[in-house]
Design a protein around this motif. Structure first.
Motif, PDB file in Angstrom:
ATOM      1  N   SER A 178       0.960  -1.146  -0.146  1.00 17.80           N
ATOM      2  CA  SER A 178      -0.082   0.421   0.205  1.00 17.80           C
ATOM      3  C   SER A 178       0.823   1.480  -0.010  1.00 17.80           C
ATOM      4  O   SER A 178       1.936   1.225   0.398  1.00 17.80           O
TER       5      SER A 178
ATOM      6  N   PRO B   9      -4.560  -1.775  -3.225  1.00 22.62           N
ATOM      7  CA  PRO B   9      -5.206  -1.598  -1.526  1.00 22.62           C
ATOM      8  C   PRO B   9      -4.900  -2.790  -0.877  1.00 22.62           C
ATOM      9  O   PRO B   9      -4.816  -3.639  -1.382  1.00 22.62           O
TER      10      PRO B   9
ATOM     11  N   GLU C 288      -6.633  -4.695   1.348  1.00 26.22           N
ATOM     12  CA  GLU C 288      -7.614  -5.283   1.332  1.00 26.22           C
ATOM     13  C   GLU C 288      -7.035  -6.782   0.118  1.00 26.22           C
ATOM     14  O   GLU C 288      -7.410  -7.811   0.347  1.00 26.22           O
ATOM     15  N   GLU C 289      -7.048  -6.099  -0.836  1.00 21.18           N
ATOM     16  CA  GLU C 289      -6.473  -6.962  -1.683  1.00 21.18           C
ATOM     17  C   GLU C 289      -5.439  -8.226  -1.489  1.00 21.18           C
ATOM     18  O   GLU C 289      -5.473  -9.368  -1.894  1.00 21.18           O
TER      19      GLU C 289
ATOM     20  N   GLU D 263      -4.609  -9.469   1.744  1.00 19.93           N
ATOM     21  CA  GLU D 263      -6.101 -10.242   2.558  1.00 19.93           C
ATOM     22  C   GLU D 263      -6.681 -11.098   1.020  1.00 19.93           C
ATOM     23  O   GLU D 263      -6.582 -12.295   2.254  1.00 19.93           O
ATOM     24  N   TYR D 264      -7.231 -10.768   0.524  1.00 21.94           N
ATOM     25  CA  TYR D 264      -8.197 -11.498  -0.273  1.00 21.94           C
ATOM     26  C   TYR D 264      -7.307 -12.235  -1.083  1.00 21.94           C
ATOM     27  O   TYR D 264      -7.674 -13.555  -0.959  1.00 21.94           O
TER      28      TYR D 264
END
Length: 65
Positions: free
Chosen positions: A35, A39, A41-42, A44-45
């Motif tokens: 980051s 992002p 969140e990417e 973690e996904y």
């Protein structure tokens, strides 16, 4: 256009495609630029997806050797 979390898809792929996708996701995690370039969140996904793909490979290996 408003995005919704309720829209889902199903994808049917064979074990070789699962393995290729697992390798690509693993590579994406290893080379993730961090980051703010991407992002958080990417990442973690990608980790969750890697775990799910590994479970598929493990299940296939257990079932068919």
């Amino acid at each position: 256009m408003e995005e919704t979390q309720d829209y889902e898809f199903q994808l049917y792929i064979n074990i070789n495609e699962v393995r290729m996708l697992y390798n690509h996701v693993n590579y994406a995690i290893e080379t993730w630029p961090g980051s703010p370039a991407r992002p958080p969140e990417e990442q973690e996904y990608l980790k969750q997806l890697k775990t799910q793909l590994f479970a598929m490979i493990s299940d296939y290996t257990f079932e068919y050797g």
